[in-house]
Motif scaffolding. Structure first.
Motif, short mmCIF file in Angstrom:
data_model
loop_
_atom_site.label_atom_id
_atom_site.label_comp_id
_atom_site.label_asym_id
_atom_site.label_seq_id
_atom_site.Cartn_x
_atom_site.Cartn_y
_atom_site.Cartn_z
N TYR A 1 0.81 -1.22 0.00
CA TYR A 1 0.00 0.00 0.00
C TYR A 1 0.84 1.27 0.00
O TYR A 1 0.33 2.36 -0.19
N ILE B 1 0.27 3.24 -3.18
CA ILE B 1 -0.90 4.12 -3.20
C ILE B 1 -0.57 5.42 -2.48
O ILE B 1 -0.87 6.52 -2.97
N ILE C 1 -8.89 2.02 -7.38
CA ILE C 1 -8.68 1.39 -6.07
C ILE C 1 -9.99 0.79 -5.57
O ILE C 1 -10.01 -0.32 -5.04
N ALA D 1 -6.61 0.49 1.70
CA ALA D 1 -6.52 1.34 0.51
C ALA D 1 -6.99 2.75 0.82
O ALA D 1 -6.36 3.74 0.41
N SER E 1 -4.63 6.11 0.89
CA SER E 1 -4.99 7.24 0.04
C SER E 1 -5.13 8.52 0.85
O SER E 1 -4.62 9.58 0.46
#
Length: 199
Positions: free
Chosen positions: A15, A18, A40, A54, A58
Motif C-alpha cells: 500500500y 498508493i 482502487i 486502501a 490514500s
C-alpha cells in the motif's frame, strides 16, 4: 501507466505505492488521481486490495502531501516570489490582489480545490506563502482529503459491484467524472453571475 503495472507495483511494494502516488500527485505535477482512486475502489471489490487499507493509504498520501506543500510554500515560497516574481510579471500590487482574493475564499478553495487538478497542487503552496494559519489549513485540508478520496474509492467499489468494469477503462471513467464535475461547477458559476447581474 496501465492497470497491470499499477497492480504489479501494489503486489510488490504494498500500500506504500498508493500512498506515494497520492503524495506526489499533490506535491508534484497534476495527474488524474481521481482515476486511481476509482480504480482502487474497483480493485477492492474484486478482492485485489483491502478497502480499509486502501482508503487509509490514500487519505494519508493526499493529506501528508498537502501539509508538505504548505510547509514548502510557507518557508521557501514567499522569498522566492519576492526575489523572482518581477521577472514573470508578478508585481507587488498583483501579488497583494491575488492574496486578498485567496484569503477571502480560502476555506472553499482548499476543500473544493481537491476536485480541480492544478488547483489541488497550487492551493497548499499558496496557503503557505500567504501565511494562512496552520490550524485552519490543517482542518480544511483534512476535510477536503476525506471528501475527495473516500467518495471516489467507495464509488469505484459500488460501480465494480453493480457493473462489470474492465479496469483498463478506469482512466477514461475518471476523466468523464472530472468533466461532469467541471460542467457542474461552470453551470453554477454562470447561474450565480446571472443572478448577481440581475440584482
Amino acid at each position: 501507466m496501465n492497470v497491470e503495472t499499477i497492480i504489479n507495483y501494489i503486489n510488490i511494494y504494498g500500500y506504500l505505492v498508493i500512498f506515494l502516488f497520492l503524495f506526489f500527485g499533490i506535491v508534484g505535477i497534476p495527474a488524474p488521481e481521481e482515476s486511481l482512486l476509482f480504480l482502487i475502489g474497483v480493485l477492492s471489490y474484486h478482492h485485489k486490495l483491502s478497502i480499509g487499507l486502501a482508503i487509509l493509504s490514500s487519505i494519508l498520501g493526499a493529506f501528508i502531501g498537502m501539509q508538505t506543500a504548505y510547509l514548502i510554500g510557507k518557508y521557501a515560497g514567499s522569498p522566492f516570489i519576492k526575489k523572482f516574481g518581477k521577472y514573470v510579471g508578478i508585481s507587488d500590487d498583483r501579488w497583494e490582489k491575488v492574496s486578498r482574493i485567496y484569503t477571502k475564499n480560502v476555506r472553499k478553495t482548499i476543500v473544493i480545490g481537491f476536485y480541480l487538478p492544478g488547483i489541488r497542487q497550487i492551493s497548499p503552496y499558496f496557503a503557505g506563502i500567504t501565511n494562512i494559519p496552520f490550524r485552519m489549513f490543517f482542518l480544511f485540508s483534512l476535510l477536503g482529503t476525506l471528501l475527495w478520496t473516500i467518495p471516489f474509492i467507495v464509488g469505484g467499489y459500488y460501480a465494480g459491484k453493480v457493473f462489470h468494469i474492465n479496469p483498463d477503462y478506469i482512466p477514461y471513467l475518471g476523466m468523464v467524472f472530472f468533466i461532469l464535475f467541471l460542467l457542474f461547477v461552470i453551470r453554477k458559476y454562470i447561474k450565480r453571475k446571472k443572478t448577481a447581474s440581475a440584482e
